[in-house]
Design a protein around this motif. Structure first.
Motif, PDB file in Angstrom:
ATOM      1  N   GLY A   1     -31.057 151.880  11.549  1.00 17.92           N
ATOM      2  CA  GLY A   1     -32.465 151.645  11.815  1.00 17.92           C
ATOM      3  C   GLY A   1     -32.821 151.751  13.292  1.00 17.92           C
ATOM      4  O   GLY A   1     -31.974 151.557  14.174  1.00 17.92           O
ATOM      5  N   ASP A   2     -34.064 152.037  13.549  1.00 17.46           N
ATOM      6  CA  ASP A   2     -34.574 152.076  14.920  1.00 17.46           C
ATOM      7  C   ASP A   2     -34.919 150.665  15.393  1.00 17.46           C
ATOM      8  O   ASP A   2     -35.131 149.747  14.598  1.00 17.46           O
ATOM      9  CB  ASP A   2     -35.832 152.941  14.995  1.00 17.46           C
ATOM     10  N   ARG A   3     -35.017 150.502  16.704  1.00 23.61           N
ATOM     11  CA  ARG A   3     -35.433 149.240  17.321  1.00 23.61           C
ATOM     12  C   ARG A   3     -36.414 149.555  18.430  1.00 23.61           C
ATOM     13  O   ARG A   3     -36.193 150.480  19.216  1.00 23.61           O
ATOM     14  CB  ARG A   3     -34.227 148.498  17.905  1.00 23.61           C
ATOM     15  N   TRP A   4     -37.499 148.810  18.490  1.00 23.38           N
ATOM     16  CA  TRP A   4     -38.450 148.985  19.576  1.00 23.38           C
ATOM     17  C   TRP A   4     -39.108 147.654  19.918  1.00 23.38           C
ATOM     18  O   TRP A   4     -39.143 146.736  19.106  1.00 23.38           O
ATOM     19  CB  TRP A   4     -39.510 150.031  19.214  1.00 23.38           C
ATOM     20  N   MET A   5     -39.597 147.551  21.151  1.00 23.73           N
ATOM     21  CA  MET A   5     -40.308 146.356  21.601  1.00 23.73           C
ATOM     22  C   MET A   5     -41.790 146.506  21.278  1.00 23.73           C
ATOM     23  O   MET A   5     -42.400 147.534  21.567  1.00 23.73           O
ATOM     24  CB  MET A   5     -40.115 146.137  23.098  1.00 23.73           C
ATOM     25  N   GLU A   6     -42.350 145.475  20.673  1.00 18.20           N
ATOM     26  CA  GLU A   6     -43.767 145.448  20.316  1.00 18.20           C
ATOM     27  C   GLU A   6     -44.433 144.412  21.206  1.00 18.20           C
ATOM     28  O   GLU A   6     -44.284 143.207  21.012  1.00 18.20           O
ATOM     29  CB  GLU A   6     -43.927 145.085  18.845  1.00 18.20           C
ATOM     30  N   SER A   7     -45.174 144.849  22.204  1.00 19.32           N
ATOM     31  CA  SER A   7     -45.676 143.942  23.241  1.00 19.32           C
ATOM     32  C   SER A   7     -47.065 143.362  22.957  1.00 19.32           C
ATOM     33  O   SER A   7     -47.488 142.436  23.635  1.00 19.32           O
ATOM     34  CB  SER A   7     -45.712 144.668  24.590  1.00 19.32           C
ATOM     35  N   GLY A   8     -47.750 143.869  21.965  1.00 16.57           N
ATOM     36  CA  GLY A   8     -49.144 143.455  21.785  1.00 16.57           C
ATOM     37  C   GLY A   8     -49.376 142.335  20.803  1.00 16.57           C
ATOM     38  O   GLY A   8     -50.533 141.932  20.586  1.00 16.57           O
ATOM     39  N   ALA A   9     -48.318 141.788  20.196  1.00 16.70           N
ATOM     40  CA  ALA A   9     -48.509 140.811  19.126  1.00 16.70           C
ATOM     41  C   ALA A   9     -49.144 139.518  19.623  1.00 16.70           C
ATOM     42  O   ALA A   9     -49.997 138.916  18.950  1.00 16.70           O
ATOM     43  CB  ALA A   9     -47.172 140.514  18.456  1.00 16.70           C
ATOM     44  N   ARG A  10     -48.732 139.044  20.797  1.00 15.70           N
ATOM     45  CA  ARG A  10     -49.285 137.790  21.330  1.00 15.70           C
ATOM     46  C   ARG A  10     -50.804 137.902  21.520  1.00 15.70           C
ATOM     47  O   ARG A  10     -51.562 137.012  21.124  1.00 15.70           O
ATOM     48  CB  ARG A  10     -48.588 137.440  22.643  1.00 15.70           C
ATOM     49  N   GLN A  11     -51.258 138.999  22.126  1.00 16.25           N
ATOM     50  CA  GLN A  11     -52.688 139.185  22.335  1.00 16.25           C
ATOM     51  C   GLN A  11     -53.420 139.341  21.004  1.00 16.25           C
ATOM     52  O   GLN A  11     -54.534 138.835  20.834  1.00 16.25           O
ATOM     53  CB  GLN A  11     -52.946 140.409  23.211  1.00 16.25           C
ATOM     54  N   ARG A  12     -52.799 140.029  20.069  1.00 15.68           N
ATOM     55  CA  ARG A  12     -53.440 140.206  18.769  1.00 15.68           C
ATOM     56  C   ARG A  12     -53.591 138.867  18.051  1.00 15.68           C
ATOM     57  O   ARG A  12     -54.572 138.655  17.329  1.00 15.68           O
ATOM     58  CB  ARG A  12     -52.611 141.177  17.924  1.00 15.68           C
ATOM     59  N   HIS A  13     -52.629 137.973  18.236  1.00 12.41           N
ATOM     60  CA  HIS A  13     -52.713 136.632  17.663  1.00 12.41           C
ATOM     61  C   HIS A  13     -53.919 135.881  18.240  1.00 12.41           C
ATOM     62  O   HIS A  13     -54.700 135.271  17.504  1.00 12.41           O
ATOM     63  CB  HIS A  13     -51.415 135.868  17.945  1.00 12.41           C
ATOM     64  N   VAL A  14     -54.063 135.924  19.552  1.00  6.77           N
ATOM     65  CA  VAL A  14     -55.224 135.281  20.188  1.00  6.77           C
ATOM     66  C   VAL A  14     -56.520 135.862  19.639  1.00  6.77           C
ATOM     67  O   VAL A  14     -57.461 135.129  19.281  1.00  6.77           O
ATOM     68  CB  VAL A  14     -55.169 135.444  21.721  1.00  6.77           C
ATOM     69  N   ASP A  15     -56.586 137.184  19.541  1.00  8.22           N
ATOM     70  CA  ASP A  15     -57.795 137.837  19.036  1.00  8.22           C
ATOM     71  C   ASP A  15     -58.124 137.370  17.619  1.00  8.22           C
ATOM     72  O   ASP A  15     -59.298 137.136  17.280  1.00  8.22           O
ATOM     73  CB  ASP A  15     -57.627 139.357  19.043  1.00  8.22           C
ATOM     74  N   ALA A  16     -57.095 137.227  16.780  1.00 11.55           N
ATOM     75  CA  ALA A  16     -57.313 136.822  15.394  1.00 11.55           C
ATOM     76  C   ALA A  16     -57.878 135.416  15.310  1.00 11.55           C
ATOM     77  O   ALA A  16     -58.777 135.135  14.503  1.00 11.55           O
ATOM     78  CB  ALA A  16     -56.000 136.910  14.614  1.00 11.55           C
ATOM     79  N   VAL A  17     -57.364 134.511  16.147  1.00 16.35           N
ATOM     80  CA  VAL A  17     -57.875 133.138  16.151  1.00 16.35           C
ATOM     81  C   VAL A  17     -59.317 133.099  16.651  1.00 16.35           C
ATOM     82  O   VAL A  17     -60.177 132.431  16.071  1.00 16.35           O
ATOM     83  CB  VAL A  17     -56.964 132.232  17.008  1.00 16.35           C
ATOM     84  N   VAL A  18     -59.596 133.815  17.712  1.00 17.54           N
ATOM     85  CA  VAL A  18     -60.954 133.836  18.271  1.00 17.54           C
ATOM     86  C   VAL A  18     -61.945 134.428  17.268  1.00 17.54           C
ATOM     87  O   VAL A  18     -63.083 133.957  17.133  1.00 17.54           O
ATOM     88  CB  VAL A  18     -60.973 134.623  19.602  1.00 17.54           C
TER      89      VAL A  18
ATOM     90  N   VAL B   1     -39.855 142.518  11.360  1.00 12.23           N
ATOM     91  CA  VAL B   1     -40.306 142.009  12.653  1.00 12.23           C
ATOM     92  C   VAL B   1     -39.388 140.867  13.074  1.00 12.23           C
ATOM     93  O   VAL B   1     -39.066 139.993  12.262  1.00 12.23           O
ATOM     94  CB  VAL B   1     -41.761 141.499  12.555  1.00 12.23           C
ATOM     95  N   VAL B   2     -38.966 140.827  14.332  1.00  9.95           N
ATOM     96  CA  VAL B   2     -38.092 139.765  14.842  1.00  9.95           C
ATOM     97  C   VAL B   2     -38.696 139.187  16.121  1.00  9.95           C
ATOM     98  O   VAL B   2     -39.074 139.926  17.041  1.00  9.95           O
ATOM     99  CB  VAL B   2     -36.669 140.294  15.139  1.00  9.95           C
ATOM    100  N   GLY B   3     -38.794 137.859  16.187  1.00 10.30           N
ATOM    101  CA  GLY B   3     -39.239 137.163  17.392  1.00 10.30           C
ATOM    102  C   GLY B   3     -38.451 135.879  17.548  1.00 10.30           C
ATOM    103  O   GLY B   3     -37.684 135.490  16.658  1.00 10.30           O
ATOM    104  N   ARG B   4     -38.642 135.192  18.678  1.00 13.99           N
ATOM    105  CA  ARG B   4     -37.840 133.991  18.944  1.00 13.99           C
ATOM    106  C   ARG B   4     -38.635 132.998  19.781  1.00 13.99           C
ATOM    107  O   ARG B   4     -39.593 133.356  20.468  1.00 13.99           O
ATOM    108  CB  ARG B   4     -36.563 134.368  19.702  1.00 13.99           C
ATOM    109  N   ASP B   5     -38.207 131.726  19.728  1.00 14.71           N
ATOM    110  CA  ASP B   5     -38.761 130.717  20.634  1.00 14.71           C
ATOM    111  C   ASP B   5     -37.920 130.697  21.920  1.00 14.71           C
ATOM    112  O   ASP B   5     -36.993 131.508  22.071  1.00 14.71           O
ATOM    113  CB  ASP B   5     -38.862 129.354  19.943  1.00 14.71           C
ATOM    114  N   PRO B   6     -38.214 129.801  22.895  1.00 16.27           N
ATOM    115  CA  PRO B   6     -37.541 129.909  24.206  1.00 16.27           C
ATOM    116  C   PRO B   6     -36.115 129.347  24.280  1.00 16.27           C
ATOM    117  O   PRO B   6     -35.541 129.295  25.368  1.00 16.27           O
ATOM    118  CB  PRO B   6     -38.455 129.092  25.145  1.00 16.27           C
ATOM    119  N   ARG B   7     -35.530 128.918  23.194  1.00 16.56           N
ATOM    120  CA  ARG B   7     -34.212 128.291  23.261  1.00 16.56           C
ATOM    121  C   ARG B   7     -33.192 129.212  23.925  1.00 16.56           C
ATOM    122  O   ARG B   7     -33.243 130.433  23.794  1.00 16.56           O
ATOM    123  CB  ARG B   7     -33.739 127.902  21.858  1.00 16.56           C
TER     124      ARG B   7
END
Length: 446
Positions: free
Chosen positions: A137-154, A36-42
């Motif tokens: 290797g394949d590459r794809w965009m995973e768009s649901g992680a942010r919402q899943r994070h919110v759900d996990a905290v809630v 999994v790869v993600g980044r901050d806004p820099r």
């Protein structure tokens, strides 16, 4: 290559696209086949994400790209997506010109020890295992992680009532904190929620000096408290309802005392205040010391009997929920604490107060400075600990000199039962560091 919190430094010199490419190659070559790869806004985050992704794919790993998300979202997504590792492209609280790579294991904890060494050795040897053209290797965009994070905290936190909270995102990745708090019933006002990797409103690190605007906004409103994040939202620090910044040691004591019970341990770095140990005595719990760095704290927090882990810098770990410091989870936990126990100012006032002072001394050769200090005091004190830097303990206090693992700084900490003794220990440590710096500048041999 690795500091206390991953690979980090100035873009274009310490951290380059070539380095990111090689780290990706090395990570895939150690057998990680799904990453999994993600980044901050820099500003340089997208470029480095592309480079590390290219290296991973070249050596056969499939890559789930999350885009711009908090670092704890990356760490959590490793498990959600049944991946072998994660890479967060971030320099956390460092200045905008810096960037870095933080690696996460399959259990959602930061790479430490042997995992780091395996990557470093492959990069240093150029030892990679590229695959054939038809096996990349394949590459794809995973768009649901942010919402899943919110759900996990809630799902993990319950907040009774509707506390009012001001969230200072600091133009970083932590805007999902406001979403999670609102879903938990809080009334939320945000500051600087638009992502901007130049961090125009304040420096990314949420210190007392950098959070004066948050303090003013909370003090002039009806808010119960405020929280502030760093650039990648793994850290969370707080402000009381009357606008007073809460020291990280006090917040650590509050979280630790709420989570730990009789016989439990709390994992903390060696520079943590004596106040935390004293606060835990009332519930029959104790501290266990680690090297500085959330990866080392998380590693210890995964042990049986450790109920919580944290660093005064704002990294908080609930091992039953996640081994990554999670600023959004911490904000929700603080809201639950305030709703249950009353005003944050009153809770902070009940934490034992033990005078402590910290200072950072610029030093390009920070490791060499610490070694000089170590050699100077080798025969001078009886109780010296070398777990991380040099710590000298006395019956009534201690001081610590250690090299920052993320910046060219030597960090000095001193604490004692009274202000005068603390100042004396702090002066001693400062003099040792100054003498070591002078020796290095003058080219004096040991």
């Amino acid at each position: 290559m690795f500091g206390t919190s991953g690979i980090r430094g100035e873009f274009g010199t310490d951290v380059t696209a070539a380095l990111a490419l090689d780290v990706g190659r090395a990570l895939a070559s150690t057998g990680r086949s799904r990453v999994v790869v993600g980044r901050d806004p820099r500003e340089t985050g997208r470029l480095l994400s592309d480079a590390v992704t290219a290296g991973l794919r070249e050596c056969g790993a499939d890559v789930a790209c999350l885009g711009e998300v908090p670092t704890p979202t990356v760490a959590r997504a490793v498990g959600w997506l049944d991946a072998d590792a994660g890479v967060a492209v971030t320099a956390s609280h460092n200045p905008p010109a810096d960037n870095g790579l933080k690696l996460w294991g399959a259990d959602g904890s930061a790479f430490v020890g042997g995992d780091q060494t395996a990557v470093v050795e492959r990069v240093e040897r150029g030892d990679y295992e590229p695959v054939a053209w038809d096996a990349v290797g394949d590459r794809w965009m995973e768009s649901g992680a942010r919402q899943r994070h919110v759900d996990a905290v809630v799902d993990a936190v319950r907040v009774d009532g509707a506390p009012e909270v001001v969230v200072d995102v600091g133009h970083g990745s932590g805007r999902l904190t406001a979403t999670a708090l609102r879903r938990l019933g809080c009334r939320v006002t945000t500051l600087h929620a638009r992502p901007d990797g130049s961090f125009p409103a304040r420096p990314s690190e949420p210190t007392a000096d950098h959070c004066t605007e948050l303090c003013d906004v909370v003090a002039s409103s009806d808010a119960d408290f405020g929280v502030a994040h760093d650039g990648d939202a793994d850290r969370m620090l707080a402000v009381t309802g009357d606008g007073e910044f809460v020291p990280g040691d006090a917040l650590l004591a509050l979280f630790a005392r709420r989570e730990a019970h009789d016989g439990d341990q709390v994992a903390v770095p060696i520079d943590t205040s004596m106040a935390v140990r004293e606060a835990l005595q009332s519930v029959g719990a104790t501290v266990t010391f680690t090297r500085v760095g959330d990866g080392f704290v998380a590693d210890r927090a995964s042990d049986d009997g450790v109920a919580f882990g944290g660093e005064p810098s704002g990294a908080w770990i609930w091992p039953a929920l996640s081994l990554c410091p999670d600023g959004t989870l911490a904000a929700a936990k603080l809201a639950a604490l305030v709703a249950d126990r009353g005003p944050l100012a009153d809770l902070v006032a009940a934490v034992p107060s033990v005078p402590i002072r910290r200072k950072n001394v610029p030093a390009d050769e920070n490791d060499a400075v610490v070694e000089r200090v170590r050699s100077r005091i080798a025969d001078r004190y009886e109780n010296v600990t070398n777990v991380d830097g040099v710590r000298v303990d006395h019956d009534d206090g201690w001081f610590l000199v250690r090299a920052s693992g993320t910046q060219p700084l030597v960090r000095i900490t001193a604490q004692a039962d009274d202000e005068h003794r603390m100042a004396s220990l702090f002066d001693t440590a400062s003099e040792l560091v100054e003498a070591a710096v002078d020796d290095l500048d003058a080219g004096v041999k040991r």
